[in-house]
Write a protein that holds these residues in place. Structure first.
Motif, PDB file in Angstrom:
ATOM      1  N   GLY A  49       2.296 -15.920 -10.576  1.00 60.11           N
ATOM      2  CA  GLY A  49       1.333 -14.983 -11.134  1.00 60.11           C
ATOM      3  C   GLY A  49       1.652 -13.552 -10.762  1.00 60.11           C
ATOM      4  O   GLY A  49       2.637 -13.275 -10.068  1.00 60.11           O
ATOM      5  N   THR A  50       0.812 -12.654 -11.233  1.00 61.52           N
ATOM      6  CA  THR A  50       0.951 -11.237 -10.907  1.00 61.52           C
ATOM      7  C   THR A  50      -0.388 -10.710 -10.432  1.00 61.52           C
ATOM      8  O   THR A  50      -1.445 -11.233 -10.796  1.00 61.52           O
ATOM      9  N   GLN A  51      -0.328  -9.695  -9.607  1.00 65.02           N
ATOM     10  CA  GLN A  51      -1.532  -9.018  -9.138  1.00 65.02           C
ATOM     11  C   GLN A  51      -1.320  -7.522  -9.278  1.00 65.02           C
ATOM     12  O   GLN A  51      -0.379  -6.971  -8.719  1.00 65.02           O
ATOM     13  N   GLY A  52      -2.206  -6.888 -10.050  1.00 64.91           N
ATOM     14  CA  GLY A  52      -2.153  -5.446 -10.193  1.00 64.91           C
ATOM     15  C   GLY A  52      -2.794  -4.763  -8.995  1.00 64.91           C
ATOM     16  O   GLY A  52      -3.762  -5.258  -8.430  1.00 64.91           O
ATOM     17  N   LEU A  53      -2.223  -3.646  -8.608  1.00 63.38           N
ATOM     18  CA  LEU A  53      -2.741  -2.862  -7.490  1.00 63.38           C
ATOM     19  C   LEU A  53      -2.862  -1.404  -7.928  1.00 63.38           C
ATOM     20  O   LEU A  53      -2.187  -0.968  -8.853  1.00 63.38           O
ATOM     21  N   THR A  54      -3.720  -0.659  -7.252  1.00 66.06           N
ATOM     22  CA  THR A  54      -3.900   0.766  -7.531  1.00 66.06           C
ATOM     23  C   THR A  54      -3.582   1.539  -6.252  1.00 66.06           C
ATOM     24  O   THR A  54      -4.456   1.764  -5.414  1.00 66.06           O
ATOM     25  N   PRO A  55      -2.319   1.930  -6.091  1.00 68.35           N
ATOM     26  CA  PRO A  55      -1.941   2.627  -4.866  1.00 68.35           C
ATOM     27  C   PRO A  55      -2.523   4.037  -4.807  1.00 68.35           C
ATOM     28  O   PRO A  55      -2.639   4.708  -5.827  1.00 68.35           O
ATOM     29  N   ASP A  56      -2.900   4.449  -3.618  1.00 66.63           N
ATOM     30  CA  ASP A  56      -3.437   5.791  -3.404  1.00 66.63           C
ATOM     31  C   ASP A  56      -2.669   6.431  -2.247  1.00 66.63           C
ATOM     32  O   ASP A  56      -2.964   6.168  -1.078  1.00 66.63           O
ATOM     33  N   PRO A  57      -1.670   7.267  -2.573  1.00 67.21           N
ATOM     34  CA  PRO A  57      -0.852   7.867  -1.522  1.00 67.21           C
ATOM     35  C   PRO A  57      -1.642   8.705  -0.519  1.00 67.21           C
ATOM     36  O   PRO A  57      -1.181   8.925   0.598  1.00 67.21           O
ATOM     37  N   SER A  58      -2.836   9.148  -0.883  1.00 67.24           N
ATOM     38  CA  SER A  58      -3.640   9.953   0.046  1.00 67.24           C
ATOM     39  C   SER A  58      -4.446   9.096   1.017  1.00 67.24           C
ATOM     40  O   SER A  58      -4.999   9.606   1.984  1.00 67.24           O
ATOM     41  N   ASP A  59      -4.495   7.788   0.791  1.00 62.87           N
ATOM     42  CA  ASP A  59      -5.221   6.876   1.673  1.00 62.87           C
ATOM     43  C   ASP A  59      -4.460   6.697   2.982  1.00 62.87           C
ATOM     44  O   ASP A  59      -3.229   6.549   2.990  1.00 62.87           O
ATOM     45  N   ALA A  60      -5.169   6.661   4.092  1.00 57.77           N
ATOM     46  CA  ALA A  60      -4.541   6.522   5.416  1.00 57.77           C
ATOM     47  C   ALA A  60      -3.769   5.206   5.541  1.00 57.77           C
ATOM     48  O   ALA A  60      -2.793   5.125   6.283  1.00 57.77           O
ATOM     49  N   GLY A  61      -4.176   4.165   4.828  1.00 54.62           N
ATOM     50  CA  GLY A  61      -3.515   2.869   4.904  1.00 54.62           C
ATOM     51  C   GLY A  61      -2.401   2.672   3.894  1.00 54.62           C
ATOM     52  O   GLY A  61      -1.838   1.579   3.786  1.00 54.62           O
ATOM     53  N   PHE A  62      -2.049   3.711   3.152  1.00 56.43           N
ATOM     54  CA  PHE A  62      -1.009   3.620   2.119  1.00 56.43           C
ATOM     55  C   PHE A  62       0.326   3.216   2.750  1.00 56.43           C
ATOM     56  O   PHE A  62       0.732   3.747   3.780  1.00 56.43           O
ATOM     57  N   VAL A  63       0.986   2.252   2.118  1.00 56.49           N
ATOM     58  CA  VAL A  63       2.323   1.842   2.551  1.00 56.49           C
ATOM     59  C   VAL A  63       3.243   1.972   1.347  1.00 56.49           C
ATOM     60  O   VAL A  63       3.028   1.325   0.317  1.00 56.49           O
ATOM     61  N   ALA A  64       4.259   2.792   1.479  1.00 59.68           N
ATOM     62  CA  ALA A  64       5.216   2.995   0.393  1.00 59.68           C
ATOM     63  C   ALA A  64       6.200   1.835   0.308  1.00 59.68           C
ATOM     64  O   ALA A  64       6.420   1.098   1.282  1.00 59.68           O
ATOM     65  N   TYR A  65       6.799   1.694  -0.845  1.00 56.96           N
ATOM     66  CA  TYR A  65       7.734   0.614  -1.155  1.00 56.96           C
ATOM     67  C   TYR A  65       8.789   0.421  -0.066  1.00 56.96           C
ATOM     68  O   TYR A  65       9.056  -0.700   0.356  1.00 56.96           O
ATOM     69  N   ASP A  66       9.393   1.485   0.395  1.00 53.95           N
ATOM     70  CA  ASP A  66      10.470   1.392   1.382  1.00 53.95           C
ATOM     71  C   ASP A  66      10.014   0.841   2.729  1.00 53.95           C
ATOM     72  O   ASP A  66      10.851   0.431   3.541  1.00 53.95           O
ATOM     73  N   SER A  67       8.719   0.809   2.972  1.00 52.64           N
ATOM     74  CA  SER A  67       8.188   0.334   4.255  1.00 52.64           C
ATOM     75  C   SER A  67       7.496  -1.026   4.158  1.00 52.64           C
ATOM     76  O   SER A  67       6.890  -1.479   5.136  1.00 52.64           O
ATOM     77  N   LEU A  68       7.583  -1.684   3.023  1.00 51.30           N
ATOM     78  CA  LEU A  68       6.882  -2.955   2.824  1.00 51.30           C
ATOM     79  C   LEU A  68       7.500  -4.097   3.614  1.00 51.30           C
ATOM     80  O   LEU A  68       8.701  -4.113   3.865  1.00 51.30           O
ATOM     81  N   THR A  69       6.641  -5.063   3.964  1.00 52.00           N
ATOM     82  CA  THR A  69       7.093  -6.357   4.470  1.00 52.00           C
ATOM     83  C   THR A  69       6.501  -7.420   3.547  1.00 52.00           C
ATOM     84  O   THR A  69       5.455  -7.197   2.917  1.00 52.00           O
ATOM     85  N   GLU A  70       7.158  -8.553   3.464  1.00 52.84           N
ATOM     86  CA  GLU A  70       6.641  -9.610   2.596  1.00 52.84           C
ATOM     87  C   GLU A  70       5.266 -10.078   3.064  1.00 52.84           C
ATOM     88  O   GLU A  70       4.364 -10.294   2.253  1.00 52.84           O
TER      89      GLU A  70
END
Length: 109
Positions: A49-70
């Motif tokens: 399946g797929t799950q849509g997300l709404t990223p908010d770079p201004s949010d303190a908990g934002f994690v960018a693609y390069d820093s993701l873990t599975e």
């Protein structure tokens, strides 16, 4: 015996500009082996399946693609809308049906 469930993140779609993940493609594979040795039979089922997300770079908990873990992305999808328990229960039901079928097909001749 119960099935073993293996959750994987297949791919992530992201915004190039800020690295925010917008869609996660996930897969859950389940398997259960019945019997031993030459008599062993492995039953399997899977869900994708797929799950849509709404990223908010201004949010303190934002994690960018390069820093993701599975594991982090799995936590996102389960917190968003992917019902881990319901999916695993459904896959277990498919395996249970394969182990002891309640319906059949064919012709009687």
């Amino acid at each position: 015996m119960a099935a073993t469930f293996n959750w994987n993140i297949a791919t992530c779609e992201r915004n190039i500009s800020d690295g925010g993940v917008t869609v996660v493609h996930w897969r859950c594979d389940a398997s259960e082996t019945v019997g031993t040795g030459d008599d062993a039979v492995t039953h399997s089922a899977s869900s994708y399946g797929t799950q849509g997300l709404t990223p908010d770079p201004s949010d303190a908990g934002f994690v960018a693609y390069d820093s993701l873990t599975e594991d982090g992305v799995k936590a996102w999808i389960w917190a968003a809308d992917v019902d881990q328990t319901a999916i695993e229960t459904g896959l277990q039901a498919q395996i249970d049906e394969a182990k002891t079928p309640t319906t059949g097909t064919g012709v009687p001749w």
